[in-house]
Design an enzyme around this catalytic site. Structure first.
Site, PDB file in Angstrom:
ATOM      1  N   LYS A   1      35.423 -40.013   3.570  1.00 27.20           N
ATOM      2  CA  LYS A   1      34.038 -39.873   3.145  1.00 27.20           C
ATOM      3  C   LYS A   1      33.839 -40.364   1.713  1.00 27.20           C
ATOM      4  CE  LYS A   1      32.515 -38.422   7.037  1.00 27.20           C
ATOM      5  NZ  LYS A   1      31.764 -39.397   7.866  1.00 27.20           N
TER       6      LYS A   1
ATOM      7  N   ILE B   1      24.648 -34.722  15.289  1.00 27.38           N
ATOM      8  CA  ILE B   1      23.836 -35.391  14.282  1.00 27.38           C
ATOM      9  C   ILE B   1      23.389 -36.766  14.754  1.00 27.38           C
ATOM     10  CG2 ILE B   1      23.889 -36.422  11.974  1.00 27.38           C
ATOM     11  CD1 ILE B   1      25.714 -34.087  11.121  1.00 27.38           C
TER      12      ILE B   1
ATOM     13  N   ARG C   1      35.892 -33.849  26.009  1.00 31.79           N
ATOM     14  CA  ARG C   1      35.962 -32.383  26.088  1.00 31.79           C
ATOM     15  C   ARG C   1      34.651 -31.740  25.643  1.00 31.79           C
ATOM     16  NH1 ARG C   1      40.446 -30.490  21.950  1.00 31.79           N
ATOM     17  NH2 ARG C   1      41.398 -32.469  22.496  1.00 31.79           N
TER      18      ARG C   1
ATOM     19  N   TYR D   1      40.115 -36.418   5.663  1.00 34.20           N
ATOM     20  CA  TYR D   1      38.690 -36.501   5.963  1.00 34.20           C
ATOM     21  C   TYR D   1      37.902 -36.759   4.679  1.00 34.20           C
ATOM     22  CZ  TYR D   1      34.065 -35.050   7.675  1.00 34.20           C
ATOM     23  OH  TYR D   1      32.727 -35.013   8.015  1.00 34.20           O
TER      24      TYR D   1
ATOM     25  N   ASP E   1      34.321 -48.285  21.655  1.00 36.85           N
ATOM     26  CA  ASP E   1      35.362 -47.603  20.896  1.00 36.85           C
ATOM     27  C   ASP E   1      35.462 -48.323  19.560  1.00 36.85           C
ATOM     28  OD1 ASP E   1      37.663 -46.644  19.728  1.00 36.85           O
ATOM     29  OD2 ASP E   1      38.876 -46.730  21.553  1.00 36.85           O
TER      30      ASP E   1
ATOM     31  N   SER F   1      27.934 -39.119   5.553  1.00 39.55           N
ATOM     32  CA  SER F   1      29.067 -38.640   4.772  1.00 39.55           C
ATOM     33  C   SER F   1      29.185 -37.129   4.902  1.00 39.55           C
ATOM     34  CB  SER F   1      28.904 -39.072   3.311  1.00 39.55           C
ATOM     35  OG  SER F   1      30.072 -38.763   2.563  1.00 39.55           O
TER      36      SER F   1
END
Length: 262
Positions: free
Chosen positions: A172, A18, A46, A168, A71, A149
């Site tokens: 959000k 995104i 990865r 999570y 970071d 979000s």
């Protein structure tokens, strides 16, 4: 003439998915776009995708980009990020907080370290970056802050078995309340602040890794849909602010507006 000609944008978490799609879309509308993530070169993650590749794509399309490795769990990196973008491109007019680090683990199994890191990247970093760019936006009386979000912010039915997404969802939900609160604080300054979620899961390296969707799923939402909705919330006119928006719903609303007779 692009809708963002002369503007400078910063998109975090823009090495892939995104964030990269939003960065490309803003650049296509004339913004000079700084992209940030921890992954600057192949082999550092990865997952496929780097901020260097995102900038290369922007420049190949005729846009102007800047890659800044950072970071966002580190306060010093957040300070340096804003400084490097402003030194390289100019004052920031558009801030898109997309960076995330996520684990889907039940509450009783969640470690303190992972809990703190998720909130640092997904809540504290957007808060901190916004504080750093708002003063300049106020001086210029223009600007847009967009926080990415998720539908995970919506309270789940208790009868449904959870998939470890509680933390999570907490992150959000916090970013959405921050968005509406800040929108009210800076409304008189001509600054838009919004939160944007996809209507459907977007197939990105992260969501595929966490088995939230599959490649080619018929109900998946392409990242370009989120990018188009992001542009609508970041462009200067019409100024949309204080929204907890969903990508497809927002685009349908705006399409209806433009089709209505004046």
């Amino acid at each position: 003439m692009g809708q963002l000609d002369g503007r400078v944008a910063l998109v975090t978490g823009a090495s892939r998915g995104i964030g990269a799609a939003i960065a490309r879309r803003l650049a296509a509308e004339g913004a000079a776009v700084a992209v940030s993530a921890r992954t600057a070169a192949e082999g550092e993650s990865r997952f496929a995708g780097t901020i260097t590749e995102t900038v290369a794509g922007i420049e190949a399309a005729g846009g102007r980009g800047l890659a800044v490795r950072a970071d966002l769990s580190r306060p010093a990196d957040r300070v340096a990020l804003v400084q490097q973008v402003e030194a390289g491109l100019g004052p920031i007019d558009v801030l898109v907080n997309n960076a995330a680090v996520t684990w889907f683990t039940p509450v009783t199994e969640f470690s303190d370290k992972r809990f703190a890191l998720m909130f640092e990247v997904q809540v504290t970093a957007p808060f901190d970056l916004a504080r750093r760019v708002v003063p300049g936006m106020r001086e210029r009386r223009r600007g847009a802050i967009l926080n990415i979000s998720s539908r995970a912010a919506i309270h789940p039915p208790v009868e449904r078995a959870g998939r470890g997404g509680t933390v999570y969802g907490m992150c959000k939900a916090a970013i959405e309340r921050f968005s509406t609160g800040l929108a009210a604080e800076v409304h008189a300054d001509g600054i838009a602040v919004n939160a944007l979620s996809p209507n459907r899961v977007v197939p990105t390296p992260g969501t595929l890794f966490h088995h939230l969707t599959t490649e080619g799923a018929p109900d998946a939402e392409p990242p370009e849909v989120m990018a188009e909705a992001a542009l609508a919330l970041c462009r200067p006119s019409p100024l949309l602010t204080g929204r907890i928006a969903y990508s497809q719903d927002l685009l349908a609303e705006l399409a209806t507006r433009t089709s209505e007779p004046s």
